[in-house]
Design a protein around this motif. Structure first.
Motif, PDB file in Angstrom:
ATOM      1  N   PRO A  19       0.829  -1.214   0.000  1.00  0.00           N
ATOM      2  CA  PRO A  19       0.000   0.000   0.000  1.00  0.00           C
ATOM      3  C   PRO A  19       0.858   1.256   0.000  1.00  0.00           C
ATOM      4  O   PRO A  19       1.137   1.818   1.044  1.00  0.00           O
ATOM      5  N   CYS A  20       1.269   1.675  -1.182  1.00  0.00           N
ATOM      6  CA  CYS A  20       2.237   2.776  -1.281  1.00  0.00           C
ATOM      7  C   CYS A  20       2.155   3.393  -2.665  1.00  0.00           C
ATOM      8  O   CYS A  20       1.468   2.883  -3.531  1.00  0.00           O
ATOM      9  N   VAL A  21       2.884   4.497  -2.846  1.00  0.00           N
ATOM     10  CA  VAL A  21       3.053   5.025  -4.196  1.00  0.00           C
ATOM     11  C   VAL A  21       3.896   4.019  -4.963  1.00  0.00           C
ATOM     12  O   VAL A  21       4.923   3.556  -4.473  1.00  0.00           O
ATOM     13  N   ARG A  22       3.426   3.647  -6.144  1.00  0.00           N
ATOM     14  CA  ARG A  22       4.107   2.618  -6.923  1.00  0.00           C
ATOM     15  C   ARG A  22       5.028   3.249  -7.958  1.00  0.00           C
ATOM     16  O   ARG A  22       4.936   4.437  -8.258  1.00  0.00           O
ATOM     17  N   THR A  23       5.843   2.414  -8.542  1.00  0.00           N
ATOM     18  CA  THR A  23       6.694   2.799  -9.662  1.00  0.00           C
ATOM     19  C   THR A  23       5.824   3.424 -10.752  1.00  0.00           C
ATOM     20  O   THR A  23       4.748   2.921 -11.041  1.00  0.00           O
TER      21      THR A  23
ATOM     22  N   PRO B  30       5.596   1.717   2.971  1.00  0.00           N
ATOM     23  CA  PRO B  30       4.158   1.644   2.630  1.00  0.00           C
ATOM     24  C   PRO B  30       3.254   1.946   3.820  1.00  0.00           C
ATOM     25  O   PRO B  30       3.299   1.255   4.823  1.00  0.00           O
ATOM     26  N   ALA B  31       2.467   3.018   3.718  1.00  0.00           N
ATOM     27  CA  ALA B  31       1.562   3.380   4.806  1.00  0.00           C
ATOM     28  C   ALA B  31       0.308   4.075   4.281  1.00  0.00           C
ATOM     29  O   ALA B  31      -0.348   4.803   5.006  1.00  0.00           O
ATOM     30  N   LEU B  32      -0.011   3.862   3.005  1.00  0.00           N
ATOM     31  CA  LEU B  32      -1.190   4.497   2.428  1.00  0.00           C
ATOM     32  C   LEU B  32      -2.369   3.514   2.489  1.00  0.00           C
ATOM     33  O   LEU B  32      -2.180   2.345   2.819  1.00  0.00           O
ATOM     34  N   PRO B  33      -3.594   3.960   2.172  1.00  0.00           N
ATOM     35  CA  PRO B  33      -4.712   3.012   2.205  1.00  0.00           C
ATOM     36  C   PRO B  33      -4.489   1.810   1.270  1.00  0.00           C
ATOM     37  O   PRO B  33      -4.861   0.684   1.577  1.00  0.00           O
ATOM     38  N   TYR B  34      -3.884   2.067   0.108  1.00  0.00           N
ATOM     39  CA  TYR B  34      -3.668   1.003  -0.875  1.00  0.00           C
ATOM     40  C   TYR B  34      -2.655   1.544  -1.884  1.00  0.00           C
ATOM     41  O   TYR B  34      -2.016   2.550  -1.643  1.00  0.00           O
ATOM     42  N   LYS B  35      -2.547   0.881  -3.037  1.00  0.00           N
ATOM     43  CA  LYS B  35      -1.556   1.332  -4.014  1.00  0.00           C
ATOM     44  C   LYS B  35      -1.980   2.643  -4.678  1.00  0.00           C
ATOM     45  O   LYS B  35      -3.167   2.961  -4.759  1.00  0.00           O
ATOM     46  N   PHE B  36      -0.988   3.396  -5.164  1.00  0.00           N
ATOM     47  CA  PHE B  36      -1.268   4.639  -5.901  1.00  0.00           C
ATOM     48  C   PHE B  36      -0.282   4.729  -7.056  1.00  0.00           C
ATOM     49  O   PHE B  36       0.924   4.727  -6.865  1.00  0.00           O
TER      50      PHE B  36
END
Lengths: 432, 359
Positions: free
Chosen positions: A179-183, A218-224
């Motif tokens: 759950p993080c900003v992705r590539t 990773p500490a966001l609600p889900y992927k971004f």
């Protein structure tokens, strides 16, 4: 199935497999099912895996497990927790559920590494990455995974750190997992495409590299996901696959070289141009004149790119370039497929102040979503739950009719503040 | 207390600057290209406003590359190209050269080494795919194998530009559909609710988040054999498999009942029509390694009909919009069933609310 041509130089061919040069100590498992994927004209990944297994016991057992999957029609990997010092993500841990049968590949982790924007490499760099991975891992690299990472497939927990340390020193960083900003991804764009309306690598790196803390921890609600396409052909599939989609476009008239139009009509025929260019315009904005020049109703052109794709020499985007931004695209889980929604119809990206506005917008969106998104809820799903107007208010953007396909059809809604909202619109229009 | 070993802090450099790896002509003419054409399948020719020209030769690979393949390809690129390469979103390699004379020798060298040149324009380009049994933790099938089998069959279509428009095929080894939208997509379709190993649930799964993952609220906490576990209302369950990643004891993959489904008409581009999602056309297709012939036959049949019936520049989705779904099922001979009728939220918009009928 087409037959494979006999190689001229068998030692320099994708089918090369010198079984007499086997150095790995473990004998090969029998792989009658996988063996059937070694024939045929397309390069075979099975032959590739076997070549790796000539030097590497881990790959001997990996092939054994893969054959076992083919036979039983089931996968046998489970996740876990593996990371490198200082990071919380970027690695896909894999532990085998059938390690008793295939002990050498009991750990088979993947490192996700961010490629350069536009996926450019020199052969020197490809060889260098390959050498490092051959030293610390299986040697197997996927160019690229579906999120856009270079996937370094197959190593143990211990060697993960060594490999990362080595390539990190010469300029490569992990991508996102969890759950993080992705590539991010961006097209070849301005580097080689005349249809590009933006500086794709700059936008890509400005957005993603501003969120490295949110990528590596990773500490966001889900992927971004951020994806950048230089024109509405959207080669990066951003409208369907990105939480934040940036698409190059232009707002002045498209450019028409009438001499080249005439040449195109002459070479392809009038019928071809009418059937394949004029009639395929989604807003009937094109018309072929009697003298074989093209009339364009630019006010009604929606920048779909079709005519420019067909007549690459005669037609091209205008000069007043910028980007359209859509938010909330994603595939199926949990509420069904979502396209991105336009939230910025046009944004100029020329000065550093312009780019700062883009950066600010991305922060506002991620901050608002981090605050308001539910666990495992993508940004688009949150917008679906709270409504676009609430989302816009949360990130400080005004509504615009370019954001909708058509106005509401449901008659049940509260219109208490209608006069104030209408006055805002009048004010904005007056301000230009 | 013993001192912890000193660890090296990461350099958080992020996405690398591409200009350090970019062909010099691409740097020189960045943002200043004039037009392009395709002198032959597999070759793009871009002309800059400065008059500079660059040729990009596109070839297919097996996507997963080892040192042998990387060195083999790099040797070819160094000898016949200019040392610069990039990858497309569909895992094709593009090798850039600054002279026309270099194009044919490079093509020959790649093909002599077993790497097909093509995938441009109106071809069937490389299938975008996922990890499957090689590396995924929730795969219903393999990915590389399906792609290898299909690309063997579609090899000639990769090397030619004979289709009405470009064809993007995708495969996905579960319904999450990491392979993405495609003109044709081949995705695993689960057909039975998960089989629960109640002995493991309490220790392995965070039960409230598993309950929350279910899109149809079919999962509820339960005590089974005296242990905390989860149970599934099997009538409600849509077999999506969403509970399996957070709770592996809820096994959704089933060697006998996990099937493949085929979808058509996805389109990423805004060209002509707005972007489109792919739609279901066939399900219940056997998940049949190592070559998945049943799925391959359906795909090849759809391609054959599309090639014959679609007009120039129509993508599969554009073509079906023009001829209508009844004709699609008639021409392909695929059965139309109640399962093709969407019943998800908002799905009434997918029904025909008009008297527009083709006879």
């Amino acid at each position: 199935m087409a037959e494979m041509k006999k190689p001229k130089n068998p030692e320099k061919h994708s089918t090369y497999l010198p079984l007499d040069q086997k150095k790995s100590s473990k004998p090969f498992h029998k792989t009658p099912l996988l063996d059937q994927l070694e024939s045929g004209p397309w390069p075979s990944f099975v032959t590739g895996l076997k070549r790796l297994a000539l030097n590497n016991d881990m790959m001997v057992d990996l092939l054994g497990q893969l054959e076992h999957s083919y036979k039983t029609r089931k996968g046998y990997w489970k996740g876990g927790t593996v990371s490198v010092f200082g990071y919380g993500g970027g690695i896909i841990p894999r532990f085998s559920e059938v390690a008793s049968m295939f002990p050498e590949s009991k750990e088979f982790h993947t490192l996700r590494v961010q490629p350069p924007a536009g996926n450019h490499y020199t052969t020197d760099m490809l060889r260098k990455l390959s050498d490092s991975w051959n030293k610390w891992g299986s040697g197997l690299i996927a160019f690229h995974g579906q999120t856009g990472n270079i996937m370094f497939i197959g190593t143990t927990s211990e060697k993960t750190q060594h490999f990362f340390d080595e390539i990190n020193e010469y300029g490569w960083d992990l991508g996102g997992a969890g759950p993080c900003v992705r590539t991010g991804m961006s097209c070849v764009g301005a580097a080689r495409c005349e249809q590009s309306c933006a500086n794709e690598p700059k936008i890509h790196r400005l957005l993603v590299n501003d969120f490295l803390d949110d990528m590596h921890r990773p500490a966001l609600p889900y992927k971004f996901k951020f994806k950048v396409s230089g024109c509405p052909n959207d080669c990066m599939n951003s409208i369907q696959r990105a939480d934040f989609s940036v698409i190059g476009t232009w707002r002045d008239d498209m450019k028409v070289d009438q001499k080249e139009v005439k040449a195109f009509v002459k070479s392809k025929s009038r019928k071809y141009v009418i059937d394949n260019v004029v009639a395929r315009c989604p807003t009937q904005a094109l018309s072929l004149n009697d003298d074989d020049t093209l009339a364009v109703d630019n006010r009604n052109c929606v920048r779909c790119m079709h005519c420019i794709n067909v007549m690459t020499k005669a037609l091209s985007p205008g000069d007043d370039k910028g980007v359209t931004i859509l938010v909330g695209g994603k595939r199926t889980l949990k509420i069904g497929d979502l396209f991105g929604t336009v939230i910025v119809p046009f944004m100029k990206l020329e000065t550093e102040e312009d780019y700062d506005k883009l950066r600010e917008l991305s922060h506002n969106i991620i901050d608002f979503w981090a605050e308001n998104g539910l666990e495992h809820e993508r940004c688009g799903e949150m917008i679906d739950r709270i409504g676009l107007s609430n989302f816009l208010e949360g990130i400080g953007l005004e509504v615009d009719p370019n954001m909708i396909t058509h106005p509401r059809t449901t008659s049940y809604f509260r219109s208490d503040d209608w006069d104030q909202e209408a006055a805002k619109w009048v004010q904005r229009k007056a301000a230009g | 207390m013993a001192e912890a070993p000193k660890m090296r802090p990461p350099i958080e450099s992020g996405c690398p600057d591409p200009f350090q790896y970019m062909h010099p002509l691409m740097i020189k003419n960045f943002g200043n290209w004039a037009y392009h054409d395709r002198p032959r399948p597999g070759v793009l020719h871009h002309v800059a406003k400065s008059g500079d020209e660059i040729w990009s030769i596109r070839c297919g690979t097996q996507r997963q590359l080892g040192p042998y393949e990387i060195n083999l390809l790099c040797d070819i690129i160094d000898k016949f190209g200019e040392g610069y390469v990039r990858f497309t979103i569909r895992s094709n390699m593009e090798i850039m050269v600054s002279k026309k004379e270099k194009v044919e020798p490079l093509i020959h060298a790649l093909e002599d080494a077993g790497y097909p040149v093509g995938g441009t324009g109106n071809s069937v380009t490389m299938i975008s795919h996922t990890q499957g049994w090689l590396h995924c933790d929730i795969p219903g099938t393999d990915a590389s194998g399906v792609v290898k089998a299909l690309m063997d069959d579609l090899h000639e279509e990769f090397k030619k530009e004979d289709m009405p428009n470009r064809v993007h095929i995708t495969t996905s080894c579960c319904q999450i559909n990491c392979g993405g939208q495609g003109d044709i997509a081949i995705n695993v379709q689960h057909t039975k609710p998960p089989k629960i190993n109640h002995d493991l649930v309490a220790n392995v799964c965070e039960r409230p988040s598993v309950v929350a993952r279910c899109p149809v609220a079919a999962i509820r906490p339960a005590i089974v054999n005296g242990k905390p576990s989860l149970e599934v209302d099997e009538k409600k369950c849509i077999c999506c498999g969403a509970c399996y990643p957070p709770c592996p004891p809820m096994q959704i993959n089933d060697p006998e009942h996990s099937k493949l489904a085929i979808w058509v008409g996805g389109k990423n581009s805004n060209a002509r029509s707005k972007p489109m999602f792919h739609k279901l056309v066939a399900a219940g297709v056997p998940n049949n390694p190592p070559r998945w012939p049943e799925a391959g036959d359906i795909v090849k049949n759809i391609l054959r009909v599309y090639k014959k019936d679609a007009k120039d520049w129509e993508r599969v989705g554009d073509w079906v919009e023009r001829i209508g779904w009844p004709r699609f099922f008639e021409l392909t001979g695929l059965p139309f069933t109640k399962f093709h009728v969407d019943n998800w939220r908002g799905s009434r918009y997918t029904l025909n609310a008009s008297a527009h009928i083709r006879f």
